[in-house]
Motif scaffolding. Structure first.
Motif, PDB file in Angstrom:
ATOM      1  N   TRP A  82       0.700  -1.219   0.075  1.00  0.00           N
ATOM      2  CA  TRP A  82      -0.096  -0.049  -0.200  1.00  0.00           C
ATOM      3  C   TRP A  82       1.032   1.293   0.094  1.00  0.00           C
ATOM      4  N   ILE A  83       1.895   1.227   0.656  1.00  0.00           N
ATOM      5  CA  ILE A  83       2.894   2.473   0.527  1.00  0.00           C
ATOM      6  C   ILE A  83       3.575   2.509  -0.809  1.00  0.00           C
ATOM      7  N   ALA A  84       3.754   1.476  -1.541  1.00  0.00           N
ATOM      8  CA  ALA A  84       4.361   1.542  -3.040  1.00  0.00           C
ATOM      9  C   ALA A  84       3.251   2.076  -3.645  1.00  0.00           C
ATOM     10  N   TRP A  97       9.018  -1.294  -7.390  1.00  0.00           N
ATOM     11  CA  TRP A  97       8.908  -2.024  -6.386  1.00  0.00           C
ATOM     12  C   TRP A  97       8.694  -3.550  -6.597  1.00  0.00           C
ATOM     13  N   MET A  98       7.773  -3.652  -7.414  1.00  0.00           N
ATOM     14  CA  MET A  98       7.359  -5.295  -7.857  1.00  0.00           C
ATOM     15  C   MET A  98       8.448  -5.844  -8.509  1.00  0.00           C
ATOM     16  N   ALA A  99       9.128  -4.929  -9.500  1.00  0.00           N
ATOM     17  CA  ALA A  99      10.046  -5.795 -10.166  1.00  0.00           C
ATOM     18  C   ALA A  99      11.311  -6.118  -9.249  1.00  0.00           C
ATOM     19  N   ARG A 100      11.742  -5.229  -8.453  1.00  0.00           N
ATOM     20  CA  ARG A 100      12.594  -5.566  -7.432  1.00  0.00           C
ATOM     21  C   ARG A 100      12.464  -6.919  -6.560  1.00  0.00           C
ATOM     22  N   ILE A 101      11.118  -6.963  -6.152  1.00  0.00           N
ATOM     23  CA  ILE A 101      10.618  -8.023  -5.357  1.00  0.00           C
ATOM     24  C   ILE A 101      10.787  -9.170  -6.083  1.00  0.00           C
ATOM     25  N   ALA A 102      10.472  -9.124  -7.456  1.00  0.00           N
ATOM     26  CA  ALA A 102      10.652 -10.252  -8.463  1.00  0.00           C
ATOM     27  C   ALA A 102      12.120 -10.752  -8.544  1.00  0.00           C
ATOM     28  N   GLU A 103      12.874  -9.758  -8.467  1.00  0.00           N
ATOM     29  CA  GLU A 103      14.463 -10.365  -8.766  1.00  0.00           C
ATOM     30  C   GLU A 103      14.939 -10.818  -7.394  1.00  0.00           C
ATOM     31  N   GLU A 104      14.313 -10.409  -6.438  1.00  0.00           N
ATOM     32  CA  GLU A 104      14.931 -11.014  -5.150  1.00  0.00           C
ATOM     33  C   GLU A 104      14.075 -12.637  -4.958  1.00  0.00           C
ATOM     34  N   LEU A 105      12.842 -12.852  -5.413  1.00  0.00           N
ATOM     35  CA  LEU A 105      12.375 -14.076  -5.729  1.00  0.00           C
ATOM     36  C   LEU A 105      12.953 -14.845  -6.692  1.00  0.00           C
TER      37      LEU A 105
END
Length: 128
Positions: free
Chosen positions: A49-51, A66-74
């Motif tokens: 919600w912050i993103a 933000w979502m793309a960075r989470i995807a890279e970590e995943l």
């Protein structure tokens, strides 16, 4: 931690989210998904919600990154676990959400994201 939701239908989540301008994920993320991402990645991630709110003045570029960075970590977590095959990535999320926007790209990107998350959670369940 045992992961119960390892069969999410990412395409439909992305499809609905696209047509609701991200509002669907505002409702879906807090219902355990955010905590699961934190557990899988091993650290507390920024709340969606912050993103989302920071994305409004940036035409949702912030939210996309933000979502793309989470995807890279995943993806890194999946590779650490020895999972092979098609995995999500920064490039995949960003490309499909920008260049592929007219071809249901956000749904394709979200499908790959949740497919990778499901694979990681299944592997973690098998190891526990």
């Amino acid at each position: 931690m045992k992961y119960a939701h390892t069969n999410r239908k990412g395409f439909w989540i992305g499809f609905i989210d696209f047509f609701t301008a991200g509002i669907f994920l505002l409702v879906y993320m807090p219902r355990g998904l955010q905590d699961e991402l934190d557990a899988v990645l091993g650290h507390r991630t920024q709340r969606y919600w912050i993103a989302y709110l920071l994305g409004i003045p940036t035409l949702f570029i912030y939210t996309l990154v933000w979502m793309a960075r989470i995807a890279e970590e995943l993806k890194a977590k999946a590779l650490d676990l020895g999972i092979e095959g098609k995995l999500t990535s920064f490039r995949h999320i960003f490309g499909w959400n920008t260049l592929g926007i007219l071809l249901l790209g956000p749904a394709v990107a979200t499908h790959r994201f949740f497919d990778t998350l499901n694979k990681v959670e299944r592997e973690l369940n098998a190891r526990s």
